[in-house]
Design an enzyme around this catalytic site. Structure first.
Site, PDB file in Angstrom:
ATOM      1  N   GLU A   1       6.969  52.682 -10.099  1.00  0.00           N
ATOM      2  CA  GLU A   1       7.949  53.343 -11.023  1.00  0.00           C
ATOM      3  C   GLU A   1       9.174  53.916 -10.188  1.00  0.00           C
ATOM      4  O   GLU A   1      10.153  54.039 -10.772  1.00  0.00           O
ATOM      5  CB  GLU A   1       7.421  54.247 -12.189  1.00  0.00           C
ATOM      6  CG  GLU A   1       6.979  55.533 -11.527  1.00  0.00           C
ATOM      7  CD  GLU A   1       5.441  55.234 -11.096  1.00  0.00           C
ATOM      8  OE1 GLU A   1       5.041  54.415 -10.359  1.00  0.00           O
ATOM      9  OE2 GLU A   1       4.598  56.139 -11.272  1.00  0.00           O
TER      10      GLU A   1
ATOM     11  N   LYS B   1       2.211  45.413 -12.233  1.00  0.00           N
ATOM     12  CA  LYS B   1       2.777  46.967 -12.474  1.00  0.00           C
ATOM     13  C   LYS B   1       3.197  47.488 -11.326  1.00  0.00           C
ATOM     14  O   LYS B   1       2.666  48.002 -10.452  1.00  0.00           O
ATOM     15  CB  LYS B   1       1.687  47.868 -12.980  1.00  0.00           C
ATOM     16  CG  LYS B   1       2.072  49.008 -14.038  1.00  0.00           C
ATOM     17  CD  LYS B   1       3.011  49.809 -13.415  1.00  0.00           C
ATOM     18  CE  LYS B   1       2.357  50.841 -12.485  1.00  0.00           C
ATOM     19  NZ  LYS B   1       3.248  51.703 -11.698  1.00  0.00           N
TER      20      LYS B   1
ATOM     21  N   CYS C   1       1.970  51.493   5.652  1.00  0.00           N
ATOM     22  CA  CYS C   1       0.771  51.795   5.627  1.00  0.00           C
ATOM     23  C   CYS C   1       0.376  51.417   7.089  1.00  0.00           C
ATOM     24  O   CYS C   1      -1.016  51.696   7.472  1.00  0.00           O
ATOM     25  CB  CYS C   1      -0.031  51.128   4.545  1.00  0.00           C
ATOM     26  SG  CYS C   1       0.223  49.189   4.923  1.00  0.00           S
TER      27      CYS C   1
ATOM     28  N   GLU D   1      -2.857  61.807   5.834  1.00  0.00           N
ATOM     29  CA  GLU D   1      -1.971  60.490   5.808  1.00  0.00           C
ATOM     30  C   GLU D   1      -0.490  61.588   5.651  1.00  0.00           C
ATOM     31  O   GLU D   1      -0.387  62.136   4.381  1.00  0.00           O
ATOM     32  CB  GLU D   1      -2.036  59.798   4.950  1.00  0.00           C
ATOM     33  CG  GLU D   1      -0.816  58.591   4.863  1.00  0.00           C
ATOM     34  CD  GLU D   1      -1.033  57.507   4.073  1.00  0.00           C
ATOM     35  OE1 GLU D   1      -1.423  57.547   3.100  1.00  0.00           O
ATOM     36  OE2 GLU D   1      -0.890  56.415   4.525  1.00  0.00           O
TER      37      GLU D   1
HETATM   38  P1  NAD Z   1       0.396  55.740  -5.054  1.00  0.00           P
HETATM   39  O1  NAD Z   1      -1.006  55.583  -5.025  1.00  0.00           O
HETATM   40  O2  NAD Z   1       0.829  56.977  -5.354  1.00  0.00           O
HETATM   41  O3  NAD Z   1       0.963  54.661  -6.190  1.00  0.00           O
HETATM   42  C1  NAD Z   1       0.465  53.275  -6.142  1.00  0.00           C
HETATM   43  C2  NAD Z   1       0.628  52.876  -7.656  1.00  0.00           C
HETATM   44  O4  NAD Z   1      -0.495  53.413  -8.242  1.00  0.00           O
HETATM   45  C3  NAD Z   1       1.790  53.045  -8.290  1.00  0.00           C
HETATM   46  O5  NAD Z   1       2.116  51.933  -9.064  1.00  0.00           O
HETATM   47  C4  NAD Z   1       1.662  54.039  -9.262  1.00  0.00           C
HETATM   48  O6  NAD Z   1       2.368  54.022 -10.474  1.00  0.00           O
HETATM   49  C5  NAD Z   1       0.166  54.102  -9.349  1.00  0.00           C
HETATM   50  N1  NAD Z   1      -0.455  55.347  -9.767  1.00  0.00           N
HETATM   51  C6  NAD Z   1      -0.254  56.607  -9.027  1.00  0.00           C
HETATM   52  N2  NAD Z   1      -0.935  57.817  -9.651  1.00  0.00           N
HETATM   53  C7  NAD Z   1      -1.770  57.183 -10.460  1.00  0.00           C
HETATM   54  C8  NAD Z   1      -2.947  57.582 -10.943  1.00  0.00           C
HETATM   55  N3  NAD Z   1      -3.110  58.923 -11.000  1.00  0.00           N
HETATM   56  N4  NAD Z   1      -3.409  56.792 -12.030  1.00  0.00           N
HETATM   57  C9  NAD Z   1      -3.191  55.475 -12.062  1.00  0.00           C
HETATM   58  N5  NAD Z   1      -1.953  54.963 -11.402  1.00  0.00           N
HETATM   59  C10 NAD Z   1      -1.651  55.626 -10.467  1.00  0.00           C
HETATM   60  O7  NAD Z   1       1.088  55.210  -3.809  1.00  0.00           O
HETATM   61  P2  NAD Z   1       2.564  55.311  -3.324  1.00  0.00           P
HETATM   62  O8  NAD Z   1       2.767  56.680  -2.946  1.00  0.00           O
HETATM   63  O9  NAD Z   1       3.238  54.354  -4.285  1.00  0.00           O
HETATM   64  O10 NAD Z   1       2.564  54.270  -2.094  1.00  0.00           O
HETATM   65  C11 NAD Z   1       2.090  55.034  -0.827  1.00  0.00           C
HETATM   66  C12 NAD Z   1       0.687  54.929  -0.345  1.00  0.00           C
HETATM   67  O11 NAD Z   1       0.442  53.420  -0.420  1.00  0.00           O
HETATM   68  C13 NAD Z   1       0.459  55.219   0.999  1.00  0.00           C
HETATM   69  O12 NAD Z   1      -0.789  55.850   1.017  1.00  0.00           O
HETATM   70  C14 NAD Z   1       0.334  54.066   1.755  1.00  0.00           C
HETATM   71  O13 NAD Z   1      -0.540  54.136   2.948  1.00  0.00           O
HETATM   72  C15 NAD Z   1      -0.262  53.289   0.638  1.00  0.00           C
HETATM   73  N6  NAD Z   1      -0.139  51.737   1.001  1.00  0.00           N
HETATM   74  C16 NAD Z   1      -1.243  51.079   1.586  1.00  0.00           C
HETATM   75  C17 NAD Z   1      -1.088  49.804   1.802  1.00  0.00           C
HETATM   76  C18 NAD Z   1      -2.246  48.886   2.622  1.00  0.00           C
HETATM   77  O14 NAD Z   1      -1.966  47.672   2.431  1.00  0.00           O
HETATM   78  N7  NAD Z   1      -3.507  49.726   2.835  1.00  0.00           N
HETATM   79  C19 NAD Z   1       0.188  49.137   1.864  1.00  0.00           C
HETATM   80  C20 NAD Z   1       1.119  49.907   1.274  1.00  0.00           C
HETATM   81  C21 NAD Z   1       1.165  51.281   1.194  1.00  0.00           C
END
Ligand code: NAD
Length: 507
Positions: free
Chosen positions: A185, A182, A290, A392
């Protein structure tokens, strides 16, 4: 077959990839923007619970045959997949820049890092050999095998739309599992496009499925009994929710979260190299990494003055514009909503009393006024009580914190809730060794600002940057995507054994 189909909306819709076919349920869709123009370029189908269940059913049906295929045969498919990825690199990189906004060179970098995991996964026969011990007792042999788990799922963030999914499914699949991905989006084009290349490489239908969607799709994956394990990468609040929800239903979970990565600048560091290194590490990908450095901890005021002066002139001169223009160093943020979030943090920093030395809030890109562009920002004299230090921001914003000693700098890092990456700039080997040995962070650099582990190591932070025990890709991935079975075996010999009632002690 295209993974993108046109429907009545006037735009294309990115569908799902289930059982080797594109499926587009257009009941619910969401807009996908080109962040450089601020325009809607296509839509993405948001999977219903029923669509996700279809993908899980396809993966479950494909599993019994796939787990029996020899690791060498799986590796051959993976080799062909690697070749196809290389042949289609241009399209994949262009899709990443189109939907995410990052500059083409950066998109190429993420693609190559993802490809390296595919290359590592080609070593399946070696990785899955297991462990064997002969004569653990008289006439008894014992060995451990790595069995696949079954159907596993991956949920990924927007910031590396090609690479982060590739951290997961190649490793899961060579271990004999089937997979439901998944992706984010916000930029689902590249991962959905890649799925059809895997089929072209010879992967049986149902082994790799992509469902696009939002919380409805994620929640279905978290609670569906046929899903054995979840790999998640995203923000910390969601990572924690994923970990708690999916472990409560008995699944194995690795959930990688957010970060606030500090760089320590020691007084003996070569300042020009530090500035060059941090320009890319802070502002590359508009700070949406990240592993981005978001805090520079300057040891000593003299060093801080020099650093801020040199850095601020470079930040003010950043070349910002659409990622497809190869002259540009930094593209836009992912969305209008994210732009506002980052801008609000900069406003907050000013209110909190930090010194905003470079203010990128009013930047507009010529002929791209509707794009989600922000200029680079640099705060000096940030203190640990400020929210811009604690939280962050995930944008092109650097916080400079001034301290007097290395111990003080290390205490700051250790006290922070995140522990993803960090680095130190120094010419002193003893200092570097002390730092790497003691700092409470998962990925550590010495004069390397973005110490992202290569594909044959594993990627993972400490503290609230990773929920679960095992990191992504590399050797940890083999452990995460397999279950150990240990077999102890004796074949009857001529001598008749007497019944033994003591615990086996191998004497
Ligand atoms: P996000 O947490 O908003 O979304 C990640 C995924 O979770 C997406 O597929 C989204 O559809 C889903 N999602 C979002 N909200 C949800 C909810 N309430 N319930 C269920 N699923 C949900 O993250 P983002 O904005 O897409 O990405 C940025 C974040 O990811 C930053 O915090 C970054 O630090 C982190 N990140 C971490 C790493 C790592 O390896 N630690 C790598 C890349 C990005």
């Amino acid at each position: 077959m295209s993974s993108v189909v046109a429907v009545e909306t006037g735009h294309e819709v990115v569908g799902h990839y289930i059982n080797g076919k594109v499926i587009t349920d257009t009941e619910r869709t969401q807009e996908i923007y080109n962040p450089a123009t601020g325009q809607v370029i296509r839509h993405v189908a948001l999977a219903s619970k029923a669509t996700v269940e279809k993908a899980i059913a396809a993966a479950a049906a494909a599993y019994p045959a796939w787990r029996q295929i020899s690791p060498m045969e799986r590796a051959r498919i993976m080799f062909r997949f690697k070749t196809l990825l290389e042949q289609h690199a241009g399209e994949i990189i262009a899709l990443v820049t189109d939907e995410h906004g990052k500059v083409l060179d950066d998109a190429r970098g993420e693609f190559i890092r993802g490809l390296e995991v595919v290359e590592y996964a080609c070593g399946a026969p070696e990785l899955l050999k297991g462990e064997h011990s002969k004569n653990v007792g008289r006439g008894i042999d014992s060995w451990s095998e790595f069995h696949p788990l079954g159907v596993v799922a991956g949920i990924t963030p927007f910031n590396f739309p090609a690479m982060v999914p590739m951290w997961m499914y190649p490793m899961a699949i060579i271990c004999g599992n089937t997979f439901v991905l998944k992706p984010s989006e916000k930029d689902p084009g590249a991962p959905t496009y890649i799925a059809k290349l895997f089929k072209e490489a010879g992967l049986p239908d149902g082994v790799f499925n992509v469902v696009n969607g939002d919380k409805e799709a994620v929640d279905t994956l978290l609670t569906e009994p046929r899903i054995e394990a979840i790999s998640f990468v995203g923000s910390t609040p969601v990572a924690e929710y994923i970990y708690q929800t999916a472990t409560a239903t008995g699944k194995r979970v690795q959930a990688l979260g957010g970060a606030k990565n500090h760089a320590i600048l020691m007084p003996d560091a070569d300042m020009d190299s530090v500035v060059n290194a941090l320009m890319g590490a802070v502002y590359g990908s508009c700070g949406e990494r990240c592993m981005a450095i978001s805090v520079a901890v300057c040891v000593g005021d003299t060093l801080a003055e020099t650093f801020v002066e040199k850095m601020s002139s470079r930040v003010a001169a950043l070349k910002i514009g659409p990622g497809i223009d190869t002259e540009n160093e930094m593209g836009p943020l992912i969305s209008q909503q994210h732009y506002e979030k980052v801008r609000n943090y900069v406003d907050l920093g000013v209110e909190e009393g930090a010194d905003l030395v470079v203010d990128g809030r009013n930047f507009t890109a010529t002929e791209h006024e509707a794009g989600f562009f922000m200029g680079g920002c640099l705060f000096d004299r940030v203190t640990p009580d400020m929210r811009i230090y604690q939280e962050e921001i995930f944008g092109p914003v650097l916080c400079v914190v001034r301290v007097q000693t290395m111990q003080e700098a290390m205490q700051l890092i250790d006290a922070h809730e995140y522990g993803n990456g960090t680095c130190i700039f120094t010419r002193d080997g003893g200092v570097a060794r002390y730092f790497t040995d003691n700092i409470k962070v998962g990925m550590v650099g010495v004069n390397v600002p973005l110490p992202v582990p290569v594909a044959y190591h594993s990627f993972g932070g400490w503290k609230r940057s990773l929920f679960g025990d095992l990191s992504a890709y590399g050797p940890d991935a083999v452990r995460f995507y397999t279950r150990r079975k240990t077999i102890t075996q004796r074949w009857l010999s001529d001598s008749v054994e007497r019944a033994q009632f003591s615990f086996p002690d191998n004497q």
